[in-house]
Write a protein that holds these residues in place. Structure first.
Motif, mmCIF file in Angstrom:
data_model
loop_
_atom_site.group_PDB
_atom_site.id
_atom_site.type_symbol
_atom_site.label_atom_id
_atom_site.label_comp_id
_atom_site.label_asym_id
_atom_site.label_seq_id
_atom_site.Cartn_x
_atom_site.Cartn_y
_atom_site.Cartn_z
ATOM 1 N N PHE A 100 20.294 64.811 -34.911
ATOM 2 C CA PHE A 100 18.907 64.457 -35.194
ATOM 3 C C PHE A 100 17.954 65.638 -35.180
ATOM 4 O O PHE A 100 16.764 65.469 -35.334
ATOM 5 C CB PHE A 100 18.438 63.374 -34.229
ATOM 6 N N PHE A 155 10.665 53.728 -34.488
ATOM 7 C CA PHE A 155 11.751 54.199 -35.331
ATOM 8 C C PHE A 155 12.342 55.525 -34.871
ATOM 9 O O PHE A 155 13.363 55.948 -35.386
ATOM 10 C CB PHE A 155 11.267 54.329 -36.782
ATOM 11 N N ALA A 156 11.712 56.196 -33.914
ATOM 12 C CA ALA A 156 12.152 57.534 -33.521
ATOM 13 C C ALA A 156 12.922 57.578 -32.205
ATOM 14 O O ALA A 156 13.665 58.529 -31.977
ATOM 15 C CB ALA A 156 10.945 58.463 -33.426
ATOM 16 N N GLU A 157 12.765 56.624 -31.332
ATOM 17 C CA GLU A 157 13.434 56.702 -30.029
ATOM 18 C C GLU A 157 14.950 56.712 -30.173
ATOM 19 O O GLU A 157 15.635 57.491 -29.536
ATOM 20 C CB GLU A 157 13.002 55.560 -29.106
ATOM 21 N N THR A 190 22.880 64.432 -29.931
ATOM 22 C CA THR A 190 21.553 65.032 -30.086
ATOM 23 C C THR A 190 21.464 65.891 -31.349
ATOM 24 O O THR A 190 20.488 65.785 -32.113
ATOM 25 C CB THR A 190 21.192 65.888 -28.859
ATOM 26 N N THR A 248 14.241 65.781 -31.784
ATOM 27 C CA THR A 248 14.535 66.424 -33.062
ATOM 28 C C THR A 248 14.339 67.942 -33.050
ATOM 29 O O THR A 248 14.725 68.617 -34.003
ATOM 30 C CB THR A 248 13.653 65.826 -34.175
ATOM 31 N N LYS A 308 19.445 58.008 -23.510
ATOM 32 C CA LYS A 308 18.695 59.242 -23.739
ATOM 33 C C LYS A 308 18.260 59.756 -22.366
ATOM 34 O O LYS A 308 17.643 59.015 -21.598
ATOM 35 C CB LYS A 308 17.482 58.942 -24.616
ATOM 36 N N ARG A 347 15.854 68.730 -36.435
ATOM 37 C CA ARG A 347 15.241 69.161 -37.695
ATOM 38 C C ARG A 347 15.915 70.425 -38.203
ATOM 39 O O ARG A 347 16.215 71.317 -37.429
ATOM 40 C CB ARG A 347 13.756 69.452 -37.496
ATOM 41 N N PRO A 398 17.170 57.195 -33.267
ATOM 42 C CA PRO A 398 17.186 57.428 -34.715
ATOM 43 C C PRO A 398 18.192 56.535 -35.435
ATOM 44 O O PRO A 398 19.307 56.313 -34.969
ATOM 45 C CB PRO A 398 17.568 58.908 -34.818
ATOM 46 N N GLY A 399 17.746 55.998 -36.563
ATOM 47 C CA GLY A 399 18.592 55.114 -37.351
ATOM 48 C C GLY A 399 18.507 53.662 -36.934
ATOM 49 O O GLY A 399 19.142 52.801 -37.544
ATOM 50 N N GLU A 400 17.733 53.363 -35.918
ATOM 51 C CA GLU A 400 17.579 51.992 -35.428
ATOM 52 C C GLU A 400 16.121 51.563 -35.521
ATOM 53 O O GLU A 400 15.216 52.379 -35.365
ATOM 54 C CB GLU A 400 18.021 51.871 -33.962
#
Length: 156
Positions: free
Chosen positions: A152, A11-13, A149, A128, A116, A154, A15-17
């Motif tokens: 995403f 879920f993190a590679e 970038t 992040t 990426k 933080r 984001p949103g996918e």
């Protein structure tokens, strides 16, 4: 020829996918502090169109994206696999993670929805982190790349 070591739903590679991440082998980058040195060997199963179709068939609508993780030794073969996904699964988005800082000469970014770039540097953190060296690009059908970038990172 492209080979892969393993795959997972992540879920993190991208984001949103919901991403089927396929870890490709034969990495030539040799990044200091590499977190996946086993991916440097030219080993694993061959990832061709038939094998990729079988992997995609296992997950069907459970994933929204497939991301080819690595493949820097054969970027045009990776792009050909992405083109296959586009033809065979047009609703599925396609990503590529390259440990290089720039795309290779003659590489067709338009075969991807996301690219990426940037090797893993632990001290700089993941995508992040505000200090990351990695960049995530959204790619349109013309091949234009938009750096997303910052979307995403933080918030501290």
């Amino acid at each position: 020829m492209v080979r892969y070591y393993n795959f997972d739903i992540v879920f993190a590679e991208i984001p949103g996918e919901v991403t089927l991440a396929i870890n490709l082998t034969g990495c030539p980058n040799r990044c200091p502090g590499c977190h996946s040195p086993h991916l440097q060997a030219d080993a694993g199963r061959v990832l061709d169109e038939r094998e990729l179709a079988e992997l995609l068939g296992r997950y069907g609508r459970s994933v929204t994206c497939v991301c080819l993780m690595g493949g820097d030794a054969a970027p045009l073969a990776v792009a050909a696999l992405a083109a296959f996904v586009r033809r065979s699964q047009p609703a599925l988005r396609v990503g590529w993670y390259s440990g290089r800082s720039a795309l290779p000469e003659g590489f067709p970014p338009e075969t991807f929805d996301y690219i990426k770039l940037g090797g893993w540097v632990e001290a700089l953190g993941p995508l992040t982190a505000p200090t990351t060296n990695q960049r995530l690009y959204r790619v349109d059908r013309s091949g234009a790349m938009e750096d997303i970038t910052a979307l995403f990172r933080r918030r501290g």
